[in-house]
Design a protein around this motif. Structure first.
Motif, PDB file in Angstrom:
ATOM      1  N   ARG A  98       0.855  -1.182   0.000  1.00  0.00           N
ATOM      2  CA  ARG A  98       0.000   0.000   0.000  1.00  0.00           C
ATOM      3  C   ARG A  98       0.891   1.232   0.000  1.00  0.00           C
ATOM      4  NH1 ARG A  98      -3.621   1.824   4.969  1.00  0.00           N
ATOM      5  NH2 ARG A  98      -4.574   3.654   4.025  1.00  0.00           N
ATOM      6  N   GLU A  99       0.604   2.131  -0.925  1.00  0.00           N
ATOM      7  CA  GLU A  99       1.373   3.375  -1.014  1.00  0.00           C
ATOM      8  C   GLU A  99       0.999   4.299   0.152  1.00  0.00           C
ATOM      9  OE1 GLU A  99       3.680   3.900  -3.374  1.00  0.00           O
ATOM     10  OE2 GLU A  99       3.218   1.989  -4.340  1.00  0.00           O
ATOM     11  N   ARG A 100       1.932   5.148   0.502  1.00  0.00           N
ATOM     12  CA  ARG A 100       1.677   6.109   1.569  1.00  0.00           C
ATOM     13  C   ARG A 100       0.451   6.940   1.171  1.00  0.00           C
ATOM     14  NH1 ARG A 100       6.449   8.318   3.933  1.00  0.00           N
ATOM     15  NH2 ARG A 100       5.690   8.461   6.025  1.00  0.00           N
ATOM     16  N   GLU A 102      -2.415   5.988   0.387  1.00  0.00           N
ATOM     17  CA  GLU A 102      -3.294   5.345  -0.579  1.00  0.00           C
ATOM     18  C   GLU A 102      -4.552   4.860   0.145  1.00  0.00           C
ATOM     19  OE1 GLU A 102      -2.951   2.052  -4.144  1.00  0.00           O
ATOM     20  OE2 GLU A 102      -1.733   1.751  -2.347  1.00  0.00           O
TER      21      GLU A 102
END
Length: 161
Positions: A98-100, A102
């Motif tokens: 998971r992207e920051r 996101e």
């Protein structure tokens, strides 16, 4: 329609499946516009003549079950389909994080999309959902949520989200 020109010669070494499908659409339009009610044998000859020598070489190398024109087109489309590298696709899936900042639903959508490429097996839908669920829990990036989800013994993907 008099004066209607066929689509140009195909250069298969530079084609993608999308390019071929677009060319094939132009070919069928050409048949329609010229009013040509060609049988399978004539369609095949037109296809090979208009498609060019390289297309003729490709078709000669294909194994066809019958002489139907639709069988030929299906085989040519399959020829242009890229070969999936399942190992690479699974590697990509298991390395997704998971992207920051996101959103969880965006991350879940990315996981589901990537899982479509993974061919997870015979009962593919249930296995795929389990893989997406596990990867989702693994990458939530919120310790409290992860710990809470791990307390359930029988957790489905829909329960998780």
């Amino acid at each position: 329609m008099a004066g209607t020109k066929p689509p140009g010669i195909l250069y298969p070494n530079e084609l993608t499946i999308s390019d071929f499908e677009l060319w094939y659409e132009a070919f069928t339009d050409y048949l329609t516009l010229t009013g040509d009610k060609a049988d399978d044998k004539k369609k095949r000859r037109l296809f090979l003549s208009i498609g060019g020598m390289e297309m003729r070489r490709i078709v000669k190398g294909l194994t066809l079950d019958d002489d139907k024109f639709d069988t030929l087109i299906t085989a040519v489309k399959k020829y242009f389909q890229p070969v999936k590298n399942i190992i690479l696709e699974r590697h990509n899936f298991f390395n997704m994080y998971r992207e920051r900042d996101e959103e969880l639903n965006v991350f879940l959508l990315r996981l589901k999309t990537q899982s479509e490429l993974c061919d997870f097996g015979a009962s593919e839908e249930s296995v795929k959902n389990e893989m997406v669920r596990d990867q989702f829990i693994r990458c939530v990036n919120d310790t409290k949520i992860t710990e809470h989800l791990l307390t359930f013994k029988n957790l489905t993907l829909s329960d998780t989200v």
